[in-house]
Design an enzyme around this catalytic site. Sequence first.
Site, mmCIF file in Angstrom:
data_model
loop_
_atom_site.group_PDB
_atom_site.id
_atom_site.type_symbol
_atom_site.label_atom_id
_atom_site.label_comp_id
_atom_site.label_asym_id
_atom_site.label_seq_id
_atom_site.Cartn_x
_atom_site.Cartn_y
_atom_site.Cartn_z
ATOM 1 N N LYS A 170 0.871 -1.177 0.000
ATOM 2 C CA LYS A 170 0.000 0.000 0.000
ATOM 3 C C LYS A 170 0.905 1.223 0.000
ATOM 4 O O LYS A 170 1.462 1.605 1.024
ATOM 5 C CB LYS A 170 -0.903 0.005 1.235
ATOM 6 C CG LYS A 170 -2.213 0.833 1.087
ATOM 7 C CD LYS A 170 -2.021 2.308 0.848
ATOM 8 C CE LYS A 170 -1.593 3.046 2.091
ATOM 9 N NZ LYS A 170 -1.504 4.536 1.838
ATOM 10 N N GLU A 245 9.967 1.910 10.722
ATOM 11 C CA GLU A 245 10.995 2.928 10.520
ATOM 12 C C GLU A 245 10.282 4.267 10.606
ATOM 13 O O GLU A 245 9.510 4.622 9.714
ATOM 14 C CB GLU A 245 11.690 2.730 9.169
ATOM 15 C CG GLU A 245 13.007 3.463 9.049
ATOM 16 C CD GLU A 245 12.845 4.834 8.439
ATOM 17 O OE1 GLU A 245 12.791 5.824 9.219
ATOM 18 O OE2 GLU A 245 12.775 4.941 7.217
ATOM 19 N N CYS A 279 13.710 11.504 6.970
ATOM 20 C CA CYS A 279 13.585 11.189 8.394
ATOM 21 C C CYS A 279 14.932 11.184 9.097
ATOM 22 O O CYS A 279 15.012 11.441 10.296
ATOM 23 C CB CYS A 279 12.885 9.854 8.581
ATOM 24 S SG CYS A 279 13.616 8.508 7.630
ATOM 25 N N GLU A 369 10.113 16.537 15.110
ATOM 26 C CA GLU A 369 10.481 16.388 13.705
ATOM 27 C C GLU A 369 9.664 17.361 12.858
ATOM 28 O O GLU A 369 8.432 17.320 12.860
ATOM 29 C CB GLU A 369 10.227 14.957 13.237
ATOM 30 C CG GLU A 369 10.696 14.710 11.818
ATOM 31 C CD GLU A 369 10.528 13.267 11.392
ATOM 32 O OE1 GLU A 369 11.462 12.710 10.792
ATOM 33 O OE2 GLU A 369 9.450 12.695 11.660
#
Length: 462
Positions: A170, A245, A279, A369
Amino acid sequence: MKAHDGIYIDGAWRPAAGQDVIEVVNPADEQVIGAVPAGSALDVDTAVRAARAALPGWAATPPAERAARLAALRDVLAARKDEIAETVTAELGSPLPFSQAVHAAVPIAVAGSYAELAASYVFEEKVGNSTVHQEPVGVVGAITPWNYPLHQVVAKVAPALAAGCTVVLKPAEDTPLVAQLFAEAVHEAGVPAGVFNLVTGLGPVAGQALAEHPGVDLVSFTGSTAVGRRIGAIAGAAIKKVALELGGKSANVILPGADLARAVNVGVANVMSNSGQTCSAWTRMLVHRDRYDEAVALAAAAAAKYADRIGPLVNAKQQQRVRGYIEQGVAEGARLVAGGPEAPRERGYWVSPTVFADVTPDMTIAQEEIFGPVLSILHYEDEEDALRIANGTVYGLAGAVWAAEEAEAVAFARRMETGQVDINGGRFNPLAPFGGYKQSGVGRELGTHGLAEYLQTKSLQF
């Protein structure tokens, strides 16, 4: 842009169960460039059933033959590298040279690495009076992000296929076109029907259905920590294996005596790469107080050069999110030395390369973040202070250390609570394990460690 009006299941493109579609928008100019099906839970169920039916045959396929299919996949991707780069540029907004050098080239290299590993990996060994056998975990539900849309697909699908697993993918709804291209490549490479399946759709619908499906043995997800928690909870309820992750807030530590100019310039380039949508980006630069002002000046000058080099953010939501963080940084007392919250263009989801000075470890922009082209520069008093700041977030995905002597940098890096550290500008290695400590995730991708995520262990005693 070319877009299939169906989903890829059991070796063929077929209509989705419903009529809903997802429009794909070019973030540089906000123009619709295509549409893909918004797959439903019924589509996911059909795909998982196809993957389960194909699992016994693919798991029993000799590793050498699995390696051959992966090598063929690598070759097909290489032959279509220009189309890959153009597709990623259109749906992600990445400048074409970066799409060619990273978004197209890296997945090809990773696919090739797993072709080699599938052929050489030791799936069985003798341990005393036991034979220890590594076998595929089963059906994999892979849910991938938009920021590296093909790399993250290959980083999950290639090791899963090498291990003998079957897959339902997906992809992110913002960047589904390159995933469709990947499905075409899998088909052309001769991967048997049902071994790989693609369902485009929305995360809360198709993604959740895939994570919850009882026919899925492992869920591999890359994305935000918030969604990772949700997927972890779903998988935990079913005692299902997960690989996550997630986010990062990586520190770039410049120790006294390091080549400051090089460390700053490489550090700024790292943060601005992919418009900050990485990231593992080194979004916190830590500099000793004695050279802090010099580092700030260097960083501001370096960031200014990226105004015409980086692309937009992926969508309007991300643009507003990043601009909100910049405004919050100003409100909390950080000093803007480059960029700012104002949109640099009227159309498209652009954010200026931004650098903050006078950032303290407790500020929001030093803890959360941001996922945009925003760098925070902090100062430290000594190495222990630098280590405290570097380890002082909930994340632990990546980082960097610069020092006059390599041994000094390595000694510091060994004490960092993070999954990967670059020493004095160390190069990316597609065979090295990638993954995080703390809230940056569970498990590893790439190389032999990435392959091991898709295996389970059985011992036979004699």
